[in-house]
Enzyme design. Structure first.
Site, PDB file in Angstrom:
ATOM      1  N   ARG A   1      15.511   6.274  29.494  1.00  0.00           N
ATOM      2  CA  ARG A   1      15.820   4.920  29.396  1.00  0.00           C
ATOM      3  C   ARG A   1      14.503   4.270  29.656  1.00  0.00           C
ATOM      4  O   ARG A   1      13.499   4.588  29.988  1.00  0.00           O
ATOM      5  CB  ARG A   1      16.606   4.339  30.448  1.00  0.00           C
ATOM      6  CG  ARG A   1      16.312   4.725  31.735  1.00  0.00           C
ATOM      7  CD  ARG A   1      17.341   4.325  32.719  1.00  0.00           C
ATOM      8  NE  ARG A   1      16.699   4.942  34.147  1.00  0.00           N
ATOM      9  CZ  ARG A   1      17.438   4.645  35.052  1.00  0.00           C
ATOM     10  NH1 ARG A   1      18.824   4.474  35.269  1.00  0.00           N
ATOM     11  NH2 ARG A   1      16.940   5.104  36.256  1.00  0.00           N
TER      12      ARG A   1
ATOM     13  N   TYR B   1       2.888 -31.340  22.337  1.00  0.00           N
ATOM     14  CA  TYR B   1       2.133 -30.374  23.465  1.00  0.00           C
ATOM     15  C   TYR B   1       3.092 -30.762  24.445  1.00  0.00           C
ATOM     16  O   TYR B   1       3.914 -31.440  24.585  1.00  0.00           O
ATOM     17  CB  TYR B   1       0.962 -31.035  24.078  1.00  0.00           C
ATOM     18  CG  TYR B   1       0.790 -32.226  24.359  1.00  0.00           C
ATOM     19  CD1 TYR B   1       1.104 -32.583  25.818  1.00  0.00           C
ATOM     20  CD2 TYR B   1       0.341 -33.519  23.560  1.00  0.00           C
ATOM     21  CE1 TYR B   1       1.184 -33.954  26.194  1.00  0.00           C
ATOM     22  CE2 TYR B   1       0.509 -34.776  24.015  1.00  0.00           C
ATOM     23  CZ  TYR B   1       0.828 -34.855  25.329  1.00  0.00           C
ATOM     24  OH  TYR B   1       0.796 -36.062  25.828  1.00  0.00           O
TER      25      TYR B   1
ATOM     26  N   CYS C   1       5.574 -34.996  29.807  1.00  0.00           N
ATOM     27  CA  CYS C   1       4.762 -34.935  30.972  1.00  0.00           C
ATOM     28  C   CYS C   1       5.899 -34.778  32.290  1.00  0.00           C
ATOM     29  O   CYS C   1       5.373 -34.556  33.472  1.00  0.00           O
ATOM     30  CB  CYS C   1       3.984 -35.866  31.370  1.00  0.00           C
ATOM     31  SG  CYS C   1       4.540 -37.458  31.219  1.00  0.00           S
TER      32      CYS C   1
ATOM     33  N   HIS D   1      15.451   4.313  45.113  1.00  0.00           N
ATOM     34  CA  HIS D   1      16.184   3.267  44.993  1.00  0.00           C
ATOM     35  C   HIS D   1      15.565   1.720  45.253  1.00  0.00           C
ATOM     36  O   HIS D   1      15.534   0.669  44.645  1.00  0.00           O
ATOM     37  CB  HIS D   1      17.558   3.213  45.679  1.00  0.00           C
ATOM     38  CG  HIS D   1      18.434   1.941  45.426  1.00  0.00           C
ATOM     39  ND1 HIS D   1      18.641   1.016  46.554  1.00  0.00           N
ATOM     40  CD2 HIS D   1      19.354   1.605  44.461  1.00  0.00           C
ATOM     41  CE1 HIS D   1      19.477   0.094  45.970  1.00  0.00           C
ATOM     42  NE2 HIS D   1      19.927   0.533  44.895  1.00  0.00           N
TER      43      HIS D   1
ATOM     44  N   MET E   1      27.157   3.340  39.910  1.00  0.00           N
ATOM     45  CA  MET E   1      28.465   4.041  39.618  1.00  0.00           C
ATOM     46  C   MET E   1      28.018   5.428  39.825  1.00  0.00           C
ATOM     47  O   MET E   1      27.298   5.853  40.445  1.00  0.00           O
ATOM     48  CB  MET E   1      28.527   3.448  38.065  1.00  0.00           C
ATOM     49  CG  MET E   1      29.061   2.102  37.821  1.00  0.00           C
ATOM     50  SD  MET E   1      29.391   1.637  36.303  1.00  0.00           S
ATOM     51  CE  MET E   1      27.978   2.107  35.461  1.00  0.00           C
TER      52      MET E   1
ATOM     53  N   THR F   1      10.563 -37.005  31.160  1.00  0.00           N
ATOM     54  CA  THR F   1      11.826 -36.546  31.453  1.00  0.00           C
ATOM     55  C   THR F   1      12.499 -36.590  32.808  1.00  0.00           C
ATOM     56  O   THR F   1      13.395 -36.428  32.933  1.00  0.00           O
ATOM     57  CB  THR F   1      11.843 -35.072  30.985  1.00  0.00           C
ATOM     58  OG1 THR F   1      10.759 -34.378  31.098  1.00  0.00           O
ATOM     59  CG2 THR F   1      11.797 -35.289  29.182  1.00  0.00           C
TER      60      THR F   1
ATOM     61  N   ARG G   1      28.897  12.071  34.143  1.00  0.00           N
ATOM     62  CA  ARG G   1      27.843  10.609  34.791  1.00  0.00           C
ATOM     63  C   ARG G   1      28.421   9.473  34.070  1.00  0.00           C
ATOM     64  O   ARG G   1      28.804   9.436  33.010  1.00  0.00           O
ATOM     65  CB  ARG G   1      26.720  11.070  34.340  1.00  0.00           C
ATOM     66  CG  ARG G   1      26.007  12.156  34.968  1.00  0.00           C
ATOM     67  CD  ARG G   1      24.820  12.293  34.397  1.00  0.00           C
ATOM     68  NE  ARG G   1      23.956  13.355  34.986  1.00  0.00           N
ATOM     69  CZ  ARG G   1      23.193  13.576  35.990  1.00  0.00           C
ATOM     70  NH1 ARG G   1      22.757  12.432  36.335  1.00  0.00           N
ATOM     71  NH2 ARG G   1      22.741  14.505  36.418  1.00  0.00           N
TER      72      ARG G   1
ATOM     73  N   SER H   1       4.433 -40.224  25.535  1.00  0.00           N
ATOM     74  CA  SER H   1       4.516 -38.982  26.279  1.00  0.00           C
ATOM     75  C   SER H   1       6.047 -39.171  27.180  1.00  0.00           C
ATOM     76  O   SER H   1       6.296 -40.009  27.701  1.00  0.00           O
ATOM     77  CB  SER H   1       3.489 -38.996  27.433  1.00  0.00           C
ATOM     78  OG  SER H   1       3.776 -37.850  28.258  1.00  0.00           O
TER      79      SER H   1
HETATM   80  C1  PEP Z   1       8.537 -38.665  34.591  1.00  0.00           C
HETATM   81  O1  PEP Z   1       9.353 -39.589  34.678  1.00  0.00           O
HETATM   82  O2  PEP Z   1       8.880 -37.677  33.918  1.00  0.00           O
HETATM   83  C2  PEP Z   1       7.256 -38.730  34.825  1.00  0.00           C
HETATM   84  C3  PEP Z   1       6.338 -37.875  34.527  1.00  0.00           C
HETATM   85  O3  PEP Z   1       6.662 -39.737  35.457  1.00  0.00           O
HETATM   86  P1  PEP Z   1       6.758 -39.762  37.352  1.00  0.00           P
HETATM   87  O4  PEP Z   1       7.480 -38.430  37.554  1.00  0.00           O
HETATM   88  O5  PEP Z   1       5.481 -40.065  37.848  1.00  0.00           O
HETATM   89  O6  PEP Z   1       7.996 -40.845  37.326  1.00  0.00           O
END
Ligand code: PEP
Ligand code: MG
Length: 912
Positions: A348, A886, A866, A471, A115, A801, A104, A798
């Site tokens: 397993r 946070y 955020c 399966h 396999m 991103t 096996r 904040s």
């Molecule tokens: C960001 O730019 O990450 C944001 C939270 O603001 P918005 O998405 O409203 O531009």
């Protein structure tokens, strides 16, 4: 120098451990999971048939050498076989007391059914007679012999299994029986002879009679199966590396088909769907292992063993408990009972649904098998995500049931709701899903490893045969696909590409819905809804996660309902209320447009005065729900043209109005049309004036607040009037006003001064002091680079991103993900989509710089995130490392973020 060791007997586990530096994981890498666990079971005194493992290193060496065994490997196999002969008192090829073995595969990570396996190696025309004398059971021996020829033929020589199955079907027909088990010794003898003929006609050679040759060829076939298409597909889907290789386990055969005191079965030590702490599984009396897994015979529920073979059942129960204690994990086991004696053939870690994963982890912690920390670490954020997946709306289910649209019911092996068009094969399922973007339910009598690509592409899987350990069930659970298996009422007619259920005919391409929670199958498409996460085990697990995490988890919420959900899911504050979203609502948009269109300050003021009560009530609603938790209100961010109709549409509407004037019959009609044209023309002029080539880099965020201070002042007034109102109701309020898109400290200083003055004025008017903070978003590289200057005017940061990624990379967040980023991902030019997972080397470095510089000036500066990354587990880990206070994410991601934050904290604890 001693020759390299390619082969280890199960008793030599210690040596293997030494070889890999004492690491259990290393043993798994060398022996494969199956071999390592067989050796381990033997070590802890469980009944395992004698055997040995040829290592994954041998497989890799064989494949690298283009299909040649490494030097000395076979000599070591022969030596290990001698030890097995010694242990069993049987001899390979002996005409009186022959040893039979299985061969096996077994890789480091389980790849169910991917396999190859060959059983009963060692049988030939001579040993077959010896076995008959030994067992006195001709029927059993010929059945075993034909199985060897069949498996060897298909696995090693590539003969289609159907050629063999047709012979069995004919034999049953001739004998007038329905089941394989009803065929007599003479039938199997005849079948064996016919199998030899098939073998010869397909391969031009006779079935090999030499046991050693059989073993050698089977070993090679298993090695080669590592690079078979289905194994490669599976590894790609499961993210398993391609260079691990498979081990080969050679194990003494034990037989579950030696009469009514023999049996074979597979079981999970706990229920793999619900997590219920009871053994679940299937077994068959008088059968060999593959009969259970292949779903050819109708299996029995494992718990019936208690009545049928009580002694073996009790032993199995005890072994289950021993294994769980030993591995501290739910196990998936295979066993065989040969004439009343129980043998363990495999253990397993068991595959499980998300619900089961949570329940098992929590139960095991409560049972003292594992710690709470381990319980938290054992559940992945994706598994928590599953609790937030759509389920069918109960009202719609009730409707469908009462309308007779529930056509079948099978086993509920993998939860969740799925609907789509029926596709009867994996290739079509994949083609429809990938090329035509269709939602597909893949329907098969049963699935095989070759079907995995279709299963992955489908929304859900439905089979008419198979059990909880089939399966289809295993794969669906592993990949989190809703699945219903063994819906026996479905008559699938592959040649007609349709299935019938009672009166109903469902053709390929027609819609069905399957409920992986209940096992029901419905005609048509059912409405789905998001479930409440009230699962008691999940609640416990997340509460434990909260004890371990240091990162706060807040939510992005604009409306009281979102905020309510966020709190229910465990959010500790609102990290982003995009205040402009309220302006897009039908009753506010005209007022907002009036404000944009106003030429005179008094008209603008009047429009803002009309908007104020709406905003005040919106904010008051949020404050009430959050009841003392922090609420960050982000002031208007998007450029104004976003609130006006599209320019092109306006021009089209104007043209249309002008054409209608020509056809107008009365003066009144013409007057009305002219009035409309004037209004639209004004809108068009305004929209054209506000139009920017790069609106994302245009008059938005703080720039807009500076440009029209009356607008942001109105928003701040609304925040503070709402705060005073709610405070009077006896509710605590902590408003935080956030100014977006700051690039330069001077912008922030100016806007904050204006706004804070307004805030103070409201509090003076209302005669209430509200604890508040003013802060800013860090979403432009310049803000991060000059965070020390900015922190002079901001009490919190904040990280936005979404914009920070856009501006750091210089790629548009609106276009790239549908454009060139797809190619970048496919060609692995970037490791990840930077809008989905924080760019550790770039964006995260700017964040770190912002944090360090900001906290130099203001040591208690509160910093959160955020942007969308706040709900992504890998990005959350980075946020933890950076030292943010946070993460803030969509309410639906809050439970995931709670767990991911705990994982990050526990990882730091382990890594030190
Ligand atoms: C960001 O730019 O990450 C944001 C939270 O603001 P918005 O998405 O409203 O531009
Ligand atoms: Mg932004």
């Amino acid at each position: 120098m001693a020759a390299k060791k390619w082969v280890y007997r199960f008793e030599e586990l210690n040596q293997a451990q030494q070889y890999v530096g004492g690491q259990w994981d290393g043993v798994r890498g060398l022996f494969g999971g199956k071999g390592a666990n067989l050796a381990e079971m033997q070590r802890i005194g469980l009944p395992v048939p004698s055997g040995f493992t040829i290592t994954t290193e041998a497989c890799n060496a064989y494949l690298q050498a283009g299909g040649v065994f490494p030097e000395d490997m076979w000599a070591q196999v022969t030596e290990a076989m001698a030890a097995v002969q010694e242990a069993t008192g049987k001899r390979f090829g002996d005409k009186n007391n022959p040893l039979l073995v299985s061969c096996r595969s077994g890789a480091k990570f389980s790849m169910p059914g991917m396999m190859d396996t060959v059983l009963n190696i060692g049988l030939n025309d001579t040993t077959c007679q010896g076995m008959i004398k030994l067992t006195g059971d001709q029927r059993f021996v010929y059945d075993a012999y034909r199985r060897l020829i069949q498996m060897f033929g298909s696995v090693v020589m590539g003969i289609s299994d159907e050629a063999f199955e047709r012979v069995i079907e004919k034999a049953k027909h001739k004998a007038g029986v329905m089941l394989d088990t009803d065929l007599a010794a003479t039938d199997w003898k005849a079948v064996t002879e016919q199998f030899k003929t098939i073998f010869r006609s397909h391969t031009q050679v006779d079935f090999p009679q030499q046991p050693e040759e059989q073993l050698k060829m089977a070993t090679e076939a298993v090695f080669k199966s590592w690079n078979g298409k289905r194994a490669i597909d599976y590894r790609n889907a499961a993210g398993i590396a391609h260079d691990l290789g498979t081990a080969v386990n050679i194990v003494t055969m034990v037989f579950g088909n030696m009469g009514s005191d023999s049996a074979t079965g597979v079981a999970m030590t706990r229920n793999g769907s619900s997590g219920d702490p009871k053994i679940e599984g299937d077994y068959l009396i008088n059968a060999q292992g593959e009969d259970v897994v292949a779903g050819i015979r109708l299996t029995q529920d494992i718990n019936q063993m208690a009545a049928e073979i009580p002694k073996a059942y009790e032993e199995l129960r005890q072994i289950s408990a021993t294994l769980e204690k030993h591995y501290r994990e739910m196990q998936d086991i295979e066993f065989t009972i040969e004439k009343g004696k129980l043998w363990m053939l495999q253990t397993r870690d068991g595959k499980r649904t998300a619900q089961a994963a949570v329940r098992i982890a929590v139960d095991m912690a409560k049972e003292g098998l594992i710690s709470r920390k381990e319980a938290v670490q054992r559940v992945s954020p994706d598994q928590v995500d599953f609790f937030l997946h759509p389920q069918f709306d109960p009202a719609d289910i009730a409707n469908a049931r009462s309308q007779g649209r529930r056509v079948a019911r099978g086993l509920n092996v993998s939860p969740g709701a799925a609907f789509g068009v029926v596709a009867f094969d994996a290739d079509l399922a994949e083609a429809w899903a990938k090329n035509e973007n269709k939602k597909v339910i893949m329907v098969r009598p049963e699935t095989k490893p070759d079907d995995v690509h279709g299963m992955l592409a489908a929304q859900g899987i439905l089979t008419s045969r198979g059990g909880r350990t089939s399966h289809a069930a295993l794969v669906a659970r592993q990949f989190g696909k809703p699945a219903v298996v063994g819906a026996a009422a479905l008559q699938i007619e592959m040649n007609k590409r349709e299935m019938t259920v009672g009166e109903d005919i469902i053709r390929e391409g027609e819609w069905i819905s399957i409920d992986g929670n209940t096992g029901e199958v419905f005609l048509g498409e059912l409405k789905t809804m998001i479930p409440d996460i009230k699962d008691p085990w999940l609640i416990d697990l997340l509460a434990w996660a909260d004890e371990f995490r240091t990162l706060g988890v807040w939510a992005n919420a604009d409306y009281p309902d979102d905020a309510r959900r966020a709190r229910e899911y465990g959010a500790q504050g609102i990290g982003l209320c995009r205040s402009e979203h309220m302006f897009f609502e039908a009753d506010r948009l005209p007022l907002f447009q009036k404000m944009i269109m106003a030429d005179l300050p008094v008209d603008q003021r009047a429009a803002l005065d009309d908007l104020l009560p709406f905003q005040r009530e919106d904010f008051a609603g949020l404050f009430r729900v959050m009841d003392g938790l922090p609420v960050i209100i982000r002031l208007i961010d998007p450029p104004l043209h976003e609130f006006l109709p599209d320019l092109v549409e306006l021009v089209l509407e104007l043209t249309d109005l002008k054409l209608r004037i020509r056809k107008a019959a009365t003066l009144v009609e013409i007057d009305a049309l002219l009035q409309q044209i004037r209004e639209k023309e004004a809108l068009r002029r305004r929209a054209a004036k506000l139009r920017e080539q790069n609106p994302m880099l245009g008059l938005r965020g703080v720039r807009l607040g500076i440009h029209i201070p009356e607008l942001t002042k109105m928003q701040v007034r609304a925040v503070f009037e709402a705060a005073c109102l709610v405070t009077r109701e006896g509710i605590k309020v902590f408003p935080k006003v956030m100014i977006p898109l700051t690039a330069h400290a001077n912008e922030l200083k100016l806007q904050r001064e204006t706004l804070e003055k307004e805030a103070r004025q409201v509090m003076a008017e209302q005669k209430i002091e509200i604890p508040y903070k003013f802060g800013t978003m860090i979403e432009l590289p310049r803000a991060a680079l000059t965070a020390d200057q900015i922190a002079g005017h901001a009490e919190f940061f904040s990280y936005g991103t979404n914009d920070l990624t856009q501006t750091t990379y210089g790629i548009s967040r609106d276009d790239a993900e549908a454009g060139f980023l797809i190619e970048y991902m496919e060609r692995h030019i970037l490791p990840d989509n930077p809008f989905a997972t924080l760019d550790r080397d770039g964006v995260a470095q700017l964040m770190l710089m912002g944090l360090i510089k900001g906290r130099q000036v203001r040591p208690d500066l509160e910093c959160g995130i955020c942007g969308e990354h706040g709900g992504d587990p890998r990005s959350i880990a980075i946020c933890h490392e950076l030292g943010l206070n946070y993460v803030s994410c969509s309410p639906f991601r809050v439970p995931i973020a709670r767990l991911a934050a705990a994982h990050a904290a526990l990882k730091e604890e382990t890594d030190g």
